[in-house]
Every structure is written in structure tokens, then in C-alpha cells.
Scaffold this motif. Structure first.
Motif, PDB file in Angstrom:
ATOM      1  N   LYS A   1      -2.753  -4.017 -14.295  1.00 25.85           N
ATOM      2  CA  LYS A   1      -3.363  -5.346 -14.308  1.00 25.85           C
ATOM      3  C   LYS A   1      -2.733  -6.172 -13.195  1.00 25.85           C
ATOM      4  O   LYS A   1      -1.518  -6.388 -13.154  1.00 25.85           O
ATOM      5  N   VAL A   2      -3.568  -6.584 -12.258  1.00 25.83           N
ATOM      6  CA  VAL A   2      -3.128  -7.350 -11.101  1.00 25.83           C
ATOM      7  C   VAL A   2      -2.815  -8.768 -11.533  1.00 25.83           C
ATOM      8  O   VAL A   2      -3.623  -9.431 -12.200  1.00 25.83           O
ATOM      9  N   LEU A   3      -1.644  -9.246 -11.165  1.00 23.44           N
ATOM     10  CA  LEU A   3      -1.211 -10.574 -11.582  1.00 23.44           C
ATOM     11  C   LEU A   3      -1.815 -11.645 -10.687  1.00 23.44           C
ATOM     12  O   LEU A   3      -1.990 -11.449  -9.487  1.00 23.44           O
ATOM     13  N   ASP A   4      -2.117 -12.766 -11.285  1.00 27.94           N
ATOM     14  CA  ASP A   4      -2.669 -13.897 -10.539  1.00 27.94           C
ATOM     15  C   ASP A   4      -1.512 -14.715  -9.973  1.00 27.94           C
ATOM     16  O   ASP A   4      -1.315 -15.885 -10.281  1.00 27.94           O
ATOM     17  N   GLY A   5      -0.715 -14.050  -9.127  1.00 26.64           N
ATOM     18  CA  GLY A   5       0.489 -14.659  -8.562  1.00 26.64           C
ATOM     19  C   GLY A   5       1.739 -14.047  -9.170  1.00 26.64           C
ATOM     20  O   GLY A   5       1.773 -13.669 -10.344  1.00 26.64           O
ATOM     21  N   GLY A   6       2.790 -13.936  -8.358  1.00 26.54           N
ATOM     22  CA  GLY A   6       4.064 -13.407  -8.838  1.00 26.54           C
ATOM     23  C   GLY A   6       4.127 -11.892  -8.791  1.00 26.54           C
ATOM     24  O   GLY A   6       3.217 -11.220  -8.316  1.00 26.54           O
TER      25      GLY A   6
ATOM     26  N   PRO B   1       9.463  -3.593  -9.755  1.00 23.16           N
ATOM     27  CA  PRO B   1       9.819  -4.833  -9.053  1.00 23.16           C
ATOM     28  C   PRO B   1       9.206  -4.909  -7.659  1.00 23.16           C
ATOM     29  O   PRO B   1       9.210  -3.927  -6.903  1.00 23.16           O
ATOM     30  N   GLY B   2       8.675  -6.080  -7.360  1.00 18.70           N
ATOM     31  CA  GLY B   2       8.056  -6.307  -6.066  1.00 18.70           C
ATOM     32  C   GLY B   2       6.576  -6.022  -6.025  1.00 18.70           C
ATOM     33  O   GLY B   2       5.885  -6.425  -5.082  1.00 18.70           O
ATOM     34  N   MET B   3       6.065  -5.320  -7.027  1.00 26.14           N
ATOM     35  CA  MET B   3       4.635  -5.025  -7.080  1.00 26.14           C
ATOM     36  C   MET B   3       3.892  -6.159  -7.798  1.00 26.14           C
ATOM     37  O   MET B   3       4.377  -6.658  -8.818  1.00 26.14           O
ATOM     38  N   PRO B   4       2.704  -6.537  -7.306  1.00 24.40           N
ATOM     39  CA  PRO B   4       1.985  -7.685  -7.884  1.00 24.40           C
ATOM     40  C   PRO B   4       1.130  -7.302  -9.087  1.00 24.40           C
ATOM     41  O   PRO B   4       0.018  -7.787  -9.248  1.00 24.40           O
ATOM     42  N   TRP B   5       1.648  -6.441  -9.952  1.00 29.30           N
ATOM     43  CA  TRP B   5       0.894  -5.979 -11.113  1.00 29.30           C
ATOM     44  C   TRP B   5       1.847  -5.412 -12.157  1.00 29.30           C
ATOM     45  O   TRP B   5       3.020  -5.172 -11.884  1.00 29.30           O
ATOM     46  N   GLU B   6       1.301  -5.191 -13.346  1.00 29.65           N
ATOM     47  CA  GLU B   6       2.005  -4.497 -14.423  1.00 29.65           C
ATOM     48  C   GLU B   6       1.146  -3.336 -14.906  1.00 29.65           C
ATOM     49  O   GLU B   6      -0.084  -3.421 -14.909  1.00 29.65           O
ATOM     50  N   PRO B   7       1.765  -2.235 -15.320  1.00 29.90           N
ATOM     51  CA  PRO B   7       0.982  -1.108 -15.837  1.00 29.90           C
ATOM     52  C   PRO B   7       0.287  -1.476 -17.147  1.00 29.90           C
ATOM     53  O   PRO B   7       0.814  -2.228 -17.969  1.00 29.90           O
ATOM     54  N   LYS B   8      -0.906  -0.905 -17.336  1.00 28.21           N
ATOM     55  CA  LYS B   8      -1.574  -0.952 -18.626  1.00 28.21           C
ATOM     56  C   LYS B   8      -1.239   0.327 -19.399  1.00 28.21           C
ATOM     57  O   LYS B   8      -0.594   1.250 -18.872  1.00 28.21           O
TER      58      LYS B   8
ATOM     59  N   VAL C   1       0.836  -1.204   0.000  1.00 28.76           N
ATOM     60  CA  VAL C   1       0.000   0.000   0.000  1.00 28.76           C
ATOM     61  C   VAL C   1       0.870   1.253   0.000  1.00 28.76           C
ATOM     62  O   VAL C   1       0.653   2.177  -0.790  1.00 28.76           O
ATOM     63  N   ARG C   2       1.846   1.281   0.888  1.00 31.12           N
ATOM     64  CA  ARG C   2       2.730   2.451   0.968  1.00 31.12           C
ATOM     65  C   ARG C   2       3.445   2.690  -0.355  1.00 31.12           C
ATOM     66  O   ARG C   2       3.511   3.815  -0.859  1.00 31.12           O
ATOM     67  N   ARG C   3       3.979   1.607  -0.947  1.00 31.83           N
ATOM     68  CA  ARG C   3       4.723   1.743  -2.196  1.00 31.83           C
ATOM     69  C   ARG C   3       3.801   2.163  -3.347  1.00 31.83           C
ATOM     70  O   ARG C   3       4.184   2.990  -4.188  1.00 31.83           O
ATOM     71  N   GLU C   4       2.579   1.640  -3.371  1.00 30.44           N
ATOM     72  CA  GLU C   4       1.649   2.023  -4.431  1.00 30.44           C
ATOM     73  C   GLU C   4       1.308   3.509  -4.355  1.00 30.44           C
ATOM     74  O   GLU C   4       1.228   4.190  -5.379  1.00 30.44           O
ATOM     75  N   LEU C   5       1.118   4.009  -3.167  1.00 32.57           N
ATOM     76  CA  LEU C   5       0.826   5.436  -3.024  1.00 32.57           C
ATOM     77  C   LEU C   5       2.024   6.295  -3.406  1.00 32.57           C
ATOM     78  O   LEU C   5       1.878   7.392  -3.955  1.00 32.57           O
ATOM     79  N   GLU C   6       3.206   5.780  -3.154  1.00 35.06           N
ATOM     80  CA  GLU C   6       4.421   6.470  -3.596  1.00 35.06           C
ATOM     81  C   GLU C   6       4.471   6.527  -5.129  1.00 35.06           C
ATOM     82  O   GLU C   6       4.813   7.561  -5.717  1.00 35.06           O
ATOM     83  N   ILE C   7       4.120   5.426  -5.764  1.00 34.07           N
ATOM     84  CA  ILE C   7       4.084   5.379  -7.234  1.00 34.07           C
ATOM     85  C   ILE C   7       3.015   6.328  -7.766  1.00 34.07           C
ATOM     86  O   ILE C   7       3.218   7.018  -8.781  1.00 34.07           O
ATOM     87  N   ILE C   8       1.883   6.383  -7.094  1.00 31.58           N
ATOM     88  CA  ILE C   8       0.812   7.305  -7.494  1.00 31.58           C
ATOM     89  C   ILE C   8       1.320   8.744  -7.479  1.00 31.58           C
ATOM     90  O   ILE C   8       1.027   9.527  -8.389  1.00 31.58           O
ATOM     91  N   ARG C   9       2.105   9.098  -6.480  1.00 34.95           N
ATOM     92  CA  ARG C   9       2.634  10.453  -6.426  1.00 34.95           C
ATOM     93  C   ARG C   9       3.772  10.674  -7.426  1.00 34.95           C
ATOM     94  O   ARG C   9       3.768  11.653  -8.185  1.00 34.95           O
ATOM     95  N   ASP C  10       4.742   9.765  -7.442  1.00 31.55           N
ATOM     96  CA  ASP C  10       5.982  10.012  -8.162  1.00 31.55           C
ATOM     97  C   ASP C  10       5.928   9.628  -9.636  1.00 31.55           C
ATOM     98  O   ASP C  10       6.569  10.284 -10.468  1.00 31.55           O
TER      99      ASP C  10
END
Length: 340
Positions: A310-315, A321-328, A28-37
Motif C-alpha cells: 500500500k503506497v503511502l500518501d506521504g512519508g 525503511p526509506g520505501m514509500p509503502w508498507e506491505p499488505k 526503483v532499484r531498491r524495489e526490484l531488489e526487494i522483489i528478488r530477495d
């Protein structure tokens, strides 16, 4: 726009069942950082049904200097249950505000569709289905407005007992909200094929009312033709009737990330041109709609997701890196628009 935003889902609660099972504080913390940066957002609408989760995410957003729209989202709750939720969240939002954060309290969203007692129907699906029948909508619209405004009058009173910041409500147009008690006119506003030629002028008319306007929700799913449906993009999803967990998709949807990106970009441009104060793309990620690239289309739930990742179904993903998704593609569209 003054505030450039996106919504952030902490997990909706339906009949006691909470969405987004994976709710890791560090993610959550890292995602919000990505949202800002990386998305260049200056505001985030923290949504969900669990006050503790909303407060946790909002605390990270406050640490990052983001403007927070604290947004409890009741689903199928009674009047008293909704007021209790708002009272709890108002105290939490006030704690953040007193820390120095800029906080706007959003006293619910789309109440007439998401909760009983405003429109006919025992479920969200039944109430939303009513919208496809204009004659029935006209039949109920006056009564709906009266019921929604009566409830919101009580809700604002409850919220302002504890919360000293600005207050709004995320409305759908049919509710005809009386905006006098609120600091923002806030609408969940989608462009569908039926209103595409009127959309830009409609935005300008809303802004002309005088109060600052926030678009609290807009976006598109990631399958071909979803943009023409606007808010009805989830019609392709079969949900569990008790938990609202998405099970599968109907039809044969075809992935169209470019179409999703174009829709988001075009609406952002319309909101800029129309004088909108704040806009929140819906949404960063929907964790209950995983991407399954090796599965048949009906099982790749991300096709119906309004998330810009897109949230990955695992991995873990590669781009972050480290986030469970890839950008669309829509991720880049939002980033480019907000950076510019």
C-alpha cells in the motif's frame, strides 16, 4: 513453475499523461531488489508506456539477475503509434539481452480493450462494459480475433527485426490469439465468481495446448468481495476521463487484505497444479492509488489497488525503511509461496 514473477508498473501513459509521478531511480532499484530477495521472484514483468522508464527498470532487474519480461503497454494508441512504440522498445530490449540478461518481449496487452479499432467504443470503459453483455461479445468475437491477429502479425515482424529473444503477447481470452508466431501462450487470467468452479480445469486445458504458458496478469483488489469480481475490481473507481487518474471510489468498500492474499495464494496454487510455466502477480505497487487510512473509504484509493504493497500518501514505511509503502498481507502470501 519455472519462473516465479510479479509485474512492476513504471507508469502508464494515457493521452500524453504519464502515471506514477514519483519515479525515483534509487527507489526503483531498491524495489526490484526487494522483489528478488524478499518476494523470492525469479522474473519481473516491467510494464508501462514510457520506453526510457521501462529500460531503466529493466536494467536494474538485469543487474539483479532477474528474468525480464519487457512489456510496453499501449493505451488508446493508433496502429502506427503502437508499432512505433514496439519498434523503439524492441531495440532497448535487445540491448539488455546482448548484455547477457534473459529477456522476453511482450508485444502489448489486451489490445482489443485498451485501444481503439478492435471493439466498439471510444474509451476503455466503453469497451470493457461490453464484456458484461455476453450476447454482444459473441456478436463481435470473430471480428475481434481477426483484427487482433492481423495486427499482431505486423507487430511480431516489427519486434523481431531488432529483438533476437523470445516474444509473446498478453492476451485476454476473447481475442482467440493465433499463438503460432509466439514463443509463449500468455494470458491475463482472473478467477471471478462466475467461473470459479471451472477455473482450475480451464488452466489445465490451456497448458495442454503444448506451448509453455505464462499468466501475465492475475490478482485482486484489497476490498471485501473484490476477488469475486476478478479483473473487474476497478469498477469501484471513478477515473478522470482525460488523464485516467483515479479520483475516488464509489460505494462503501471495506478493507480486506486477507481476502486479497487468499485469492493470490489460491491462484498461484492452481497455476502450479495446472503446469503453468510462468506467472506474474498483478502487481507490486500502484503509485496512483495511495493509502489514506485517516480518510473516508471513498478516498482511500488503495482499497481498489491490486498492489501487494500500500503506497503511502506521504512519508516512509516501517517494514522497509526509506520505501514509500508498507506491505499488505498479499506480500507475505507471495513471498511464502515463492520461497516454498
Amino acid at each position: 513453475m519455472r519462473a516465479k514473477g510479479i509485474s512492476y508498473d513504471t507508469g502508464f501513459v494515457h493521452n500524453g499523461n504519464r502515471g506514477r509521478e514519483r519515479f525515483d531511480a534509487e527507489v526503483v532499484r531498491r524495489e526490484l531488489e526487494i522483489i528478488r530477495d524478499d518476494l523470492h521472484c525469479t522474473a519481473v514483468r516491467i510494464m508501462g508506456g514510457d520506453p526510457e522508464r521501462i529500460e531503466l527498470a529493466a536494467g536494474y532487474a538485469a543487474d539483479l539477475g532477474l528474468e525480464i519480461w519487457f512489456s510496453p503497454y499501449p493505451l488508446e494508441l493508433s496502429r502506427d503509434e503502437m508499432l512505433a512504440l514496439f519498434a523503439d522498445c524492441a531495440e532497448r530490449a535487445e540491448r539488455l539481452r546482448r548484455r547477457g540478461a534473459t529477456v522476453v518481449f511482450v508485444a502489448g496487452a489486451e489490445l482489443s480493450l485498451m485501444n481503439k479499432g478492435f471493439l466498439p467504443g471510444d474509451s476503455t470503459d466503453e469497451r470493457v462494459a461490453l464484456l458484461s453483455d455476453p450476447a454482444r461479445v459473441r456478436e463481435h468475437i470473430g471480428l475481434v480475433a481477426a483484427k487482433v491477429n492481423a495486427f499482431l502479425s505486423d507487430a511480431v515482424t516489427v519486434v523481431r527485426r531488432s529483438f533476437g529473444g523470445q516474444v509473446t503477447y498478453a492476451a485476454v481470452p476473447l481475442e482467440n490469439v493465433d499463438w503460432a508466431p509466439f514463443d509463449f501462450v500468455s494470458l491475463d487470467l482472473y478467477r471471478s465468481a462466475e467461473i470459479a468452479d471451472q477455473f482450475a480445469e480451464g488452466v489445465k486445458r490451456i497448458v495442454a495446448q503444448g506451448k509453455p504458458v505464462a499468466i501475465t496478469e492475475f490478482g485482486a483488489a484489497a476490498y471485501r468481495g473484490a476477488g469475486e469480481l476478478g479483473a473487474r475490481g476497478l469498477e469501484t473507481v471513478v477515473f478522470d476521463p482525460d488523464t485516467r487518474v483515479p479520483l475516488r471510489l464509489v460505494g462503501d468498500p471495506v478493507r480486506d487484505e486477507a481476502g486479497q492474499a487468499a485469492y493470490v495464494r489460491e491462484l498461484l496454487e492452481a497455476f502450479d497444479a495446472g503446469g503453468v510455466d510462468t506467472a506474474f502477480v498483478f502487481t507490486f505497487a500502484l503509485y496512483d492509488f495511495p493509502h489514506r487510512p485517516e480518510a473516508e473509504a471513498c478516498d482511500d484509493l488503495d482499497l481498489a489497488s491490486y498492489g501487494i504493497v500500500k503506497v503511502l500518501d506521504g512519508g516512509s514505511g516501517v517494514a522497509f525503511p526509506g520505501m514509500p509503502w508498507e506491505p499488505k498481507a498479499a506480500f507475505a502470501a507471495v513471498s511464502d509461496h515463492y520461497r516454498a
